[in-house]
Scaffold this motif. Structure first.
Motif, PDB file in Angstrom:
ATOM      1  N   ASP A 171      -7.394   3.062   2.760  1.00 47.33           N
ATOM      2  CA  ASP A 171      -7.481   2.893   1.306  1.00 47.33           C
ATOM      3  C   ASP A 171      -7.677   4.242   0.613  1.00 47.33           C
ATOM      4  O   ASP A 171      -7.068   4.515  -0.424  1.00 47.33           O
ATOM      5  N   LEU A 179      -5.012  -1.684  -3.004  1.00 48.55           N
ATOM      6  CA  LEU A 179      -4.385  -0.422  -2.600  1.00 48.55           C
ATOM      7  C   LEU A 179      -3.333  -0.664  -1.533  1.00 48.55           C
ATOM      8  O   LEU A 179      -2.236  -0.112  -1.596  1.00 48.55           O
ATOM      9  N   GLN A 180      -3.651  -1.494  -0.544  1.00 48.82           N
ATOM     10  CA  GLN A 180      -2.749  -1.653   0.594  1.00 48.82           C
ATOM     11  C   GLN A 180      -1.580  -2.601   0.297  1.00 48.82           C
ATOM     12  O   GLN A 180      -0.510  -2.445   0.885  1.00 48.82           O
ATOM     13  N   TYR A 222      -1.078   8.760  -3.801  1.00 52.17           N
ATOM     14  CA  TYR A 222      -0.357   8.587  -5.067  1.00 52.17           C
ATOM     15  C   TYR A 222      -0.853   9.544  -6.147  1.00 52.17           C
ATOM     16  O   TYR A 222      -0.076   9.938  -7.025  1.00 52.17           O
ATOM     17  N   ILE A 247      -4.432   6.134   0.610  1.00 48.74           N
ATOM     18  CA  ILE A 247      -3.463   5.632  -0.377  1.00 48.74           C
ATOM     19  C   ILE A 247      -3.803   6.160  -1.770  1.00 48.74           C
ATOM     20  O   ILE A 247      -2.920   6.616  -2.509  1.00 48.74           O
ATOM     21  N   LEU A 300      -0.206  -1.919  -4.368  1.00 44.35           N
ATOM     22  CA  LEU A 300       0.287  -0.561  -4.622  1.00 44.35           C
ATOM     23  C   LEU A 300       1.168  -0.084  -3.467  1.00 44.35           C
ATOM     24  O   LEU A 300       2.394  -0.075  -3.558  1.00 44.35           O
ATOM     25  N   HIS A 301       0.562   0.284  -2.353  1.00 44.77           N
ATOM     26  CA  HIS A 301       1.312   0.920  -1.267  1.00 44.77           C
ATOM     27  C   HIS A 301       2.291  -0.046  -0.612  1.00 44.77           C
ATOM     28  O   HIS A 301       3.424   0.334  -0.289  1.00 44.77           O
ATOM     29  N   LEU A 303      -9.558   3.256  -6.924  1.00 45.95           N
ATOM     30  CA  LEU A 303      -8.480   3.102  -7.900  1.00 45.95           C
ATOM     31  C   LEU A 303      -8.835   3.791  -9.217  1.00 45.95           C
ATOM     32  O   LEU A 303      -8.016   4.496  -9.796  1.00 45.95           O
TER      33      LEU A 303
END
Lengths: 213, 213
Positions: A127, B81-82, A134, A130, B85-86, A81
Protein backbone atom coordinates in the motif's frame (compact mmCIF):
# COMPACT_ATOMS: atom_id res chain seq x y z
CA UNK A 1 18.73 29.81 0.31
CA UNK A 2 15.12 30.16 1.39
CA UNK A 3 13.74 26.67 1.74
CA UNK A 4 10.34 25.18 2.56
CA UNK A 5 10.37 21.81 4.32
CA UNK A 6 6.97 20.12 4.26
CA UNK A 7 6.90 17.60 7.07
CA UNK A 8 9.60 19.18 9.22
CA UNK A 9 8.41 17.38 12.35
CA UNK A 10 9.04 13.92 10.93
CA UNK A 11 12.02 11.71 11.64
CA UNK A 12 13.79 12.75 8.44
CA UNK A 13 12.39 16.28 8.45
CA UNK A 14 13.78 17.07 11.89
CA UNK A 15 17.37 16.16 11.05
CA UNK A 16 17.11 17.71 7.59
CA UNK A 17 15.92 21.01 9.07
CA UNK A 18 18.73 21.10 11.64
CA UNK A 19 21.34 20.35 8.97
CA UNK A 20 20.09 23.03 6.61
CA UNK A 21 19.91 25.57 9.44
CA UNK A 22 23.50 24.70 10.35
CA UNK A 23 24.51 25.48 6.78
CA UNK A 24 22.99 28.95 7.08
CA UNK A 25 19.82 28.47 5.06
CA UNK A 26 16.55 30.18 5.96
CA UNK A 27 14.05 27.46 6.69
CA UNK A 28 10.28 27.46 6.89
CA UNK A 29 9.14 24.15 8.32
CA UNK A 30 5.60 22.85 8.28
CA UNK A 31 3.67 20.50 10.49
CA UNK A 32 0.02 19.98 11.32
CA UNK A 33 0.50 21.67 14.66
CA UNK A 34 0.73 25.34 15.35
CA UNK A 35 3.80 24.96 17.50
CA UNK A 36 7.30 25.98 16.35
CA UNK A 37 9.56 22.95 16.10
CA UNK A 38 12.95 24.66 16.27
CA UNK A 39 14.25 27.65 18.19
CA UNK A 40 16.61 29.24 15.68
CA UNK A 41 16.72 32.77 14.24
CA UNK A 42 16.58 31.41 10.69
CA UNK A 43 13.63 29.13 11.38
CA UNK A 44 9.99 30.04 10.73
CA UNK A 45 7.11 27.70 11.43
CA UNK A 46 4.10 27.21 9.18
CA UNK A 47 1.06 25.37 10.45
CA UNK A 48 0.06 23.40 7.36
CA UNK A 49 -2.20 20.37 7.08
CA UNK A 50 -1.65 18.90 3.64
CA UNK A 51 -4.96 17.06 3.81
CA UNK A 52 -6.65 20.44 3.43
CA UNK A 53 -7.98 21.70 0.12
CA UNK A 54 -5.41 22.72 -2.49
CA UNK A 55 -6.64 26.34 -2.43
CA UNK A 56 -6.00 26.59 1.33
CA UNK A 57 -2.51 25.16 0.94
CA UNK A 58 -1.67 27.50 -1.92
CA UNK A 59 -2.85 30.46 0.14
CA UNK A 60 -0.46 29.59 2.95
CA UNK A 61 2.71 29.21 0.87
CA UNK A 62 4.57 32.33 -0.21
CA UNK A 63 6.32 32.52 -3.57
CA UNK A 64 9.79 33.43 -2.33
CA UNK A 65 11.19 29.95 -1.74
CA UNK A 66 14.20 28.77 -3.73
CA UNK A 67 13.44 25.11 -3.07
CA UNK A 68 10.86 22.81 -1.51
CA UNK A 69 11.54 19.56 0.30
CA UNK A 70 8.54 17.27 0.62
CA UNK A 71 9.39 14.79 3.38
CA UNK A 72 5.86 14.45 4.79
CA UNK A 73 4.47 11.01 5.46
CA UNK A 74 1.38 9.87 7.24
CA UNK A 75 3.13 7.24 9.27
CA UNK A 76 -0.04 5.15 9.16
CA UNK A 77 -1.80 3.11 6.51
CA UNK A 78 -4.93 5.21 7.06
CA UNK A 79 -3.15 8.35 5.90
CA UNK A 80 -1.50 7.05 2.76
CA UNK A 81 -4.12 8.29 0.30
CA UNK A 82 -4.58 11.72 1.90
CA UNK A 83 -0.96 12.44 2.84
CA UNK A 84 1.60 10.40 0.89
CA UNK A 85 -0.36 10.46 -2.37
CA UNK A 86 -2.81 13.35 -2.64
CA UNK A 87 -1.10 15.56 -0.07
CA UNK A 88 2.30 15.29 -1.75
CA UNK A 89 0.78 16.03 -5.15
CA UNK A 90 -0.97 19.11 -3.76
CA UNK A 91 2.43 20.35 -2.55
CA UNK A 92 3.84 19.80 -6.06
CA UNK A 93 0.92 21.72 -7.54
CA UNK A 94 1.26 24.51 -4.98
CA UNK A 95 5.01 24.81 -5.65
CA UNK A 96 4.42 25.08 -9.39
CA UNK A 97 1.67 27.65 -8.89
CA UNK A 98 4.16 29.79 -6.92
CA UNK A 99 6.81 29.54 -9.61
CA UNK A 100 9.09 27.48 -7.37
CA UNK A 101 11.08 25.09 -9.56
CA UNK A 102 13.33 23.06 -7.33
CA UNK A 103 11.49 20.19 -5.63
CA UNK A 104 13.11 17.41 -3.64
CA UNK A 105 10.82 14.53 -2.83
CA UNK A 106 11.45 11.82 -0.27
CA UNK A 107 10.01 8.68 -1.76
CA UNK A 108 10.62 4.98 -1.23
CA UNK A 109 12.87 2.31 -2.74
CA UNK A 110 11.58 0.82 -5.96
CA UNK A 111 8.46 3.01 -5.89
CA UNK A 112 8.61 3.08 -9.69
CA UNK A 113 9.22 -0.67 -10.07
CA UNK A 114 6.07 -2.49 -8.92
CA UNK A 115 7.46 -5.79 -10.22
CA UNK A 116 9.96 -5.68 -7.35
CA UNK A 117 7.39 -5.17 -4.61
CA UNK A 118 6.65 -8.87 -4.18
CA UNK A 119 10.20 -10.07 -4.72
CA UNK A 120 12.06 -7.96 -2.28
CA UNK A 121 10.45 -8.71 1.04
CA UNK A 122 8.49 -5.50 0.61
CA UNK A 123 5.12 -7.16 0.24
CA UNK A 124 3.70 -5.85 3.50
CA UNK A 125 4.51 -2.35 2.24
CA UNK A 126 2.50 -2.69 -0.98
CA UNK A 127 0.00 0.00 0.00
CA UNK A 128 2.83 2.37 0.87
CA UNK A 129 4.55 1.55 -2.43
CA UNK A 130 1.37 2.29 -4.40
CA UNK A 131 0.86 5.68 -2.72
CA UNK A 132 4.48 6.63 -3.42
CA UNK A 133 4.34 5.17 -6.93
CA UNK A 134 1.56 7.43 -8.13
CA UNK A 135 2.89 10.50 -6.33
CA UNK A 136 6.25 9.92 -8.04
CA UNK A 137 4.67 9.27 -11.43
CA UNK A 138 2.83 12.56 -11.03
CA UNK A 139 6.00 14.43 -10.14
CA UNK A 140 7.84 13.08 -13.17
CA UNK A 141 5.07 13.12 -15.77
CA UNK A 142 2.58 15.77 -14.73
CA UNK A 143 4.77 18.60 -13.44
CA UNK A 144 7.57 20.71 -14.87
CA UNK A 145 9.32 20.83 -11.50
CA UNK A 146 13.07 20.41 -11.35
CA UNK A 147 12.78 17.37 -9.13
CA UNK A 148 15.10 15.05 -7.33
CA UNK A 149 13.31 11.94 -6.23
CA UNK A 150 15.15 10.17 -3.40
CA UNK A 151 14.34 6.52 -2.80
CA UNK A 152 15.69 5.02 0.40
CA UNK A 153 14.09 1.79 1.63
CA UNK A 154 13.92 0.94 5.31
CA UNK A 155 14.71 3.82 7.64
CA UNK A 156 16.59 3.08 10.85
CA UNK A 157 17.28 5.28 13.83
CA UNK A 158 21.00 4.64 13.78
CA UNK A 159 23.84 7.16 13.56
CA UNK A 160 24.77 8.15 10.04
CA UNK A 161 27.96 6.66 8.63
CA UNK A 162 28.15 9.41 6.02
CA UNK A 163 28.46 6.68 3.39
CA UNK A 164 25.82 5.38 1.00
CA UNK A 165 25.30 3.41 -2.19
CA UNK A 166 23.12 4.92 -4.94
CA UNK A 167 21.18 3.29 -7.77
CA UNK A 168 20.84 0.10 -5.78
CA UNK A 169 19.71 -3.34 -6.93
CA UNK A 170 18.28 -4.64 -3.66
CA UNK A 171 16.82 -2.92 -0.65
CA UNK A 172 18.80 -2.49 2.51
CA UNK A 173 18.49 -0.26 5.52
CA UNK A 174 19.09 3.47 5.60
CA UNK A 175 20.18 5.44 8.61
CA UNK A 176 17.79 8.38 8.89
CA UNK A 177 20.81 10.64 9.37
CA UNK A 178 22.35 9.36 6.13
CA UNK A 179 19.09 10.02 4.30
CA UNK A 180 18.86 13.56 5.71
CA UNK A 181 22.49 14.25 4.81
CA UNK A 182 21.89 12.98 1.28
CA UNK A 183 18.84 15.21 0.93
CA UNK A 184 21.07 18.13 1.92
CA UNK A 185 23.76 17.08 -0.56
CA UNK A 186 21.42 17.01 -3.56
CA UNK A 187 19.98 20.49 -2.99
CA UNK A 188 22.09 22.37 -5.53
CA UNK A 189 23.85 19.56 -7.32
CA UNK A 190 22.90 19.62 -11.03
CA UNK A 191 23.79 15.93 -11.28
CA UNK A 192 20.65 15.24 -9.26
CA UNK A 193 18.28 17.45 -11.26
CA UNK A 194 15.35 15.53 -12.77
CA UNK A 195 16.77 12.29 -11.42
CA UNK A 196 15.34 9.35 -9.54
CA UNK A 197 17.96 8.17 -7.06
CA UNK A 198 17.60 4.97 -5.08
CA UNK A 199 19.90 4.51 -2.09
CA UNK A 200 20.86 2.59 1.01
CA UNK A 201 23.65 2.77 3.56
CA UNK A 202 26.89 1.86 1.83
CA UNK A 203 30.57 2.57 1.58
CA UNK A 204 30.90 5.68 -0.59
CA UNK A 205 30.98 9.14 1.01
CA UNK A 206 27.67 10.88 0.31
CA UNK A 207 29.12 13.75 -1.77
CA UNK A 208 31.17 11.33 -3.85
CA UNK A 209 28.19 9.04 -4.40
CA UNK A 210 26.06 11.98 -5.52
CA UNK A 211 28.77 13.31 -7.81
CA UNK A 212 29.09 9.88 -9.43
CA UNK A 213 25.56 10.15 -10.80
CA UNK B 1 -19.39 -8.37 -29.04
CA UNK B 2 -16.82 -10.13 -26.91
CA UNK B 3 -16.61 -8.23 -23.66
CA UNK B 4 -14.48 -8.51 -20.51
CA UNK B 5 -16.13 -7.39 -17.29
CA UNK B 6 -13.61 -6.91 -14.49
CA UNK B 7 -15.50 -7.11 -11.21
CA UNK B 8 -18.47 -9.11 -12.49
CA UNK B 9 -19.41 -10.27 -9.00
CA UNK B 10 -20.02 -6.76 -7.68
CA UNK B 11 -23.34 -5.06 -7.26
CA UNK B 12 -23.04 -3.19 -10.55
CA UNK B 13 -21.08 -5.96 -12.29
CA UNK B 14 -23.77 -8.57 -11.68
CA UNK B 15 -26.57 -6.57 -13.26
CA UNK B 16 -24.31 -5.32 -16.06
CA UNK B 17 -23.30 -8.89 -16.94
CA UNK B 18 -26.91 -10.09 -17.04
CA UNK B 19 -27.96 -7.15 -19.21
CA UNK B 20 -25.15 -7.67 -21.70
CA UNK B 21 -25.82 -11.42 -21.86
CA UNK B 22 -29.49 -10.67 -22.53
CA UNK B 23 -28.42 -8.52 -25.48
CA UNK B 24 -26.53 -11.46 -26.97
CA UNK B 25 -22.96 -10.45 -26.13
CA UNK B 26 -20.26 -12.95 -25.21
CA UNK B 27 -19.13 -12.12 -21.70
CA UNK B 28 -16.05 -13.08 -19.74
CA UNK B 29 -16.53 -12.01 -16.15
CA UNK B 30 -13.84 -11.86 -13.53
CA UNK B 31 -13.83 -12.19 -9.79
CA UNK B 32 -11.28 -13.20 -7.18
CA UNK B 33 -12.97 -16.55 -6.79
CA UNK B 34 -12.68 -19.53 -9.06
CA UNK B 35 -16.41 -20.05 -9.17
CA UNK B 36 -18.54 -19.22 -12.21
CA UNK B 37 -20.97 -16.44 -11.38
CA UNK B 38 -23.52 -17.00 -14.13
CA UNK B 39 -24.92 -20.11 -15.80
CA UNK B 40 -25.30 -18.97 -19.40
CA UNK B 41 -23.91 -20.41 -22.65
CA UNK B 42 -22.35 -17.05 -23.55
CA UNK B 43 -20.70 -16.59 -20.15
CA UNK B 44 -17.14 -17.57 -19.32
CA UNK B 45 -15.57 -17.08 -15.92
CA UNK B 46 -12.05 -15.85 -15.30
CA UNK B 47 -10.51 -16.13 -11.86
CA UNK B 48 -8.61 -12.86 -11.65
CA UNK B 49 -7.25 -11.07 -8.62
CA UNK B 50 -6.33 -7.55 -9.71
CA UNK B 51 -4.04 -7.13 -6.73
CA UNK B 52 -1.67 -9.59 -8.43
CA UNK B 53 1.34 -8.46 -10.41
CA UNK B 54 0.72 -6.82 -13.76
CA UNK B 55 2.51 -9.62 -15.63
CA UNK B 56 0.19 -12.23 -14.09
CA UNK B 57 -2.88 -10.21 -15.04
CA UNK B 58 -1.66 -9.67 -18.60
CA UNK B 59 -1.01 -13.41 -18.94
CA UNK B 60 -4.61 -14.21 -18.03
CA UNK B 61 -6.33 -11.82 -20.43
CA UNK B 62 -6.68 -12.82 -24.07
CA UNK B 63 -6.46 -10.27 -26.84
CA UNK B 64 -9.78 -10.98 -28.54
CA UNK B 65 -12.01 -8.68 -26.51
CA UNK B 66 -13.84 -5.84 -28.24
CA UNK B 67 -14.31 -3.92 -25.01
CA UNK B 68 -13.44 -3.96 -21.32
CA UNK B 69 -15.62 -2.81 -18.46
CA UNK B 70 -13.77 -2.10 -15.24
CA UNK B 71 -16.39 -2.09 -12.49
CA UNK B 72 -14.21 -3.59 -9.76
CA UNK B 73 -14.15 -1.98 -6.35
CA UNK B 74 -12.67 -3.09 -3.10
CA UNK B 75 -15.76 -2.26 -1.09
CA UNK B 76 -13.49 -1.45 1.85
CA UNK B 77 -11.14 1.39 2.72
CA UNK B 78 -8.32 -1.13 3.11
CA UNK B 79 -8.53 -2.14 -0.53
CA UNK B 80 -8.65 1.30 -2.13
CA UNK B 81 -4.95 1.53 -3.00
CA UNK B 82 -4.61 -2.03 -4.26
CA UNK B 83 -7.96 -2.37 -6.05
CA UNK B 84 -9.59 0.95 -6.96
CA UNK B 85 -6.31 2.71 -7.76
CA UNK B 86 -3.48 0.34 -8.70
CA UNK B 87 -5.71 -2.59 -9.68
CA UNK B 88 -7.79 -0.47 -12.06
CA UNK B 89 -4.68 1.02 -13.64
CA UNK B 90 -3.20 -2.46 -14.16
CA UNK B 91 -6.38 -3.40 -16.04
CA UNK B 92 -5.96 -0.29 -18.23
CA UNK B 93 -2.34 -1.25 -18.90
CA UNK B 94 -3.27 -4.87 -19.61
CA UNK B 95 -6.02 -3.80 -22.02
CA UNK B 96 -3.62 -1.54 -23.92
CA UNK B 97 -1.00 -4.26 -24.08
CA UNK B 98 -3.58 -6.55 -25.71
CA UNK B 99 -4.56 -3.95 -28.28
CA UNK B 100 -8.02 -3.57 -26.78
CA UNK B 101 -9.16 0.03 -27.27
CA UNK B 102 -12.60 0.40 -25.81
CA UNK B 103 -12.53 0.82 -22.02
CA UNK B 104 -15.49 1.73 -19.86
CA UNK B 105 -14.59 2.66 -16.31
CA UNK B 106 -16.99 2.93 -13.40
CA UNK B 107 -15.75 5.81 -11.33
CA UNK B 108 -17.34 8.14 -8.81
CA UNK B 109 -19.08 11.50 -8.90
CA UNK B 110 -16.73 14.48 -8.94
CA UNK B 111 -13.66 12.24 -8.88
CA UNK B 112 -11.90 14.83 -11.03
CA UNK B 113 -13.06 17.82 -8.97
CA UNK B 114 -11.39 17.59 -5.53
CA UNK B 115 -12.64 21.08 -4.65
CA UNK B 116 -16.15 19.58 -4.44
CA UNK B 117 -15.22 16.80 -2.05
CA UNK B 118 -15.62 18.89 1.08
CA UNK B 119 -18.56 20.91 -0.13
CA UNK B 120 -20.89 18.20 -1.20
CA UNK B 121 -21.36 16.03 1.85
CA UNK B 122 -18.79 13.66 0.40
CA UNK B 123 -16.14 14.32 3.04
CA UNK B 124 -16.27 10.84 4.55
CA UNK B 125 -15.54 9.48 1.07
CA UNK B 126 -12.33 11.48 0.59
CA UNK B 127 -10.11 8.39 0.49
CA UNK B 128 -12.40 6.78 -2.07
CA UNK B 129 -12.39 9.99 -4.10
CA UNK B 130 -8.59 10.13 -4.09
CA UNK B 131 -8.24 6.52 -5.27
CA UNK B 132 -10.73 7.14 -8.08
CA UNK B 133 -9.19 10.54 -8.87
CA UNK B 134 -5.75 9.19 -9.70
CA UNK B 135 -7.10 6.11 -11.51
CA UNK B 136 -9.21 8.43 -13.67
CA UNK B 137 -6.35 10.87 -14.26
CA UNK B 138 -4.25 7.91 -15.41
CA UNK B 139 -6.96 6.71 -17.78
CA UNK B 140 -7.32 10.14 -19.37
CA UNK B 141 -3.68 11.28 -19.41
CA UNK B 142 -1.52 8.17 -19.47
CA UNK B 143 -3.39 5.83 -21.79
CA UNK B 144 -4.57 5.97 -25.39
CA UNK B 145 -7.66 3.95 -24.55
CA UNK B 146 -11.00 4.95 -26.02
CA UNK B 147 -12.51 5.46 -22.61
CA UNK B 148 -15.86 6.34 -21.19
CA UNK B 149 -15.59 7.35 -17.58
CA UNK B 150 -18.92 7.03 -15.78
CA UNK B 151 -19.36 8.97 -12.55
CA UNK B 152 -22.40 8.11 -10.49
CA UNK B 153 -22.39 9.13 -6.82
CA UNK B 154 -24.25 7.16 -4.19
CA UNK B 155 -25.44 3.74 -5.32
CA UNK B 156 -28.75 2.45 -4.01
CA UNK B 157 -30.31 -0.96 -4.29
CA UNK B 158 -33.56 0.34 -5.71
CA UNK B 159 -35.31 -0.64 -8.94
CA UNK B 160 -34.12 1.32 -11.95
CA UNK B 161 -36.42 4.01 -13.26
CA UNK B 162 -34.68 3.93 -16.64
CA UNK B 163 -34.29 7.69 -16.32
CA UNK B 164 -31.17 9.66 -15.40
CA UNK B 165 -29.58 13.09 -15.49
CA UNK B 166 -26.06 13.47 -16.92
CA UNK B 167 -23.40 16.14 -16.35
CA UNK B 168 -24.81 16.88 -12.94
CA UNK B 169 -24.07 19.80 -10.63
CA UNK B 170 -24.76 18.14 -7.27
CA UNK B 171 -24.61 14.55 -6.15
CA UNK B 172 -27.77 12.53 -5.74
CA UNK B 173 -28.49 8.84 -5.51
CA UNK B 174 -28.19 6.33 -8.34
CA UNK B 175 -30.15 3.14 -8.62
CA UNK B 176 -27.60 0.39 -9.30
CA UNK B 177 -29.88 -0.84 -12.07
CA UNK B 178 -29.86 2.62 -13.70
CA UNK B 179 -26.06 2.69 -13.51
CA UNK B 180 -25.77 -0.78 -15.08
CA UNK B 181 -28.23 0.17 -17.83
CA UNK B 182 -26.27 3.35 -18.53
CA UNK B 183 -23.02 1.37 -18.75
CA UNK B 184 -24.74 -0.84 -21.33
CA UNK B 185 -26.02 2.17 -23.26
CA UNK B 186 -22.59 3.79 -23.64
CA UNK B 187 -20.90 0.66 -25.02
CA UNK B 188 -20.99 1.58 -28.71
CA UNK B 189 -22.23 5.14 -28.61
CA UNK B 190 -19.59 7.44 -30.15
CA UNK B 191 -21.03 10.37 -28.20
CA UNK B 192 -19.53 8.76 -25.09
CA UNK B 193 -16.07 8.09 -26.52
CA UNK B 194 -13.28 9.82 -24.56
CA UNK B 195 -15.86 11.43 -22.29
CA UNK B 196 -16.25 11.86 -18.57
CA UNK B 197 -19.94 11.55 -17.74
CA UNK B 198 -21.33 12.32 -14.31
CA UNK B 199 -24.82 11.10 -13.55
CA UNK B 200 -27.60 10.50 -11.04
CA UNK B 201 -31.15 9.23 -11.19
CA UNK B 202 -33.23 11.76 -13.09
CA UNK B 203 -36.06 12.24 -15.51
CA UNK B 204 -34.58 11.66 -18.96
CA UNK B 205 -34.66 8.17 -20.54
CA UNK B 206 -31.13 6.73 -20.47
CA UNK B 207 -30.70 6.49 -24.26
CA UNK B 208 -31.93 10.04 -24.71
CA UNK B 209 -29.65 11.36 -21.96
CA UNK B 210 -26.65 9.64 -23.53
CA UNK B 211 -27.52 10.88 -27.01
CA UNK B 212 -27.75 14.43 -25.67
CA UNK B 213 -24.04 14.42 -24.86
Amino acid sequence: MKILIVGASGRVGTILTLQLLALGHEITGTSRHNKPLFDHPNYKHLNLDITQQLAQIVAKITDDFDAVYCVAGSGTDEGLLQTDLHGAIKIMTAAESKGIERFIHLSFGFSLEPAKWKEEGLEELTDYGIAKHYADQWLINNTKLNYTLMQPCWLTETPGSGKITVNIQHHRSNSIENVANTLVAVLNNPKTFRKVISMHDGDIPIEEAINSL
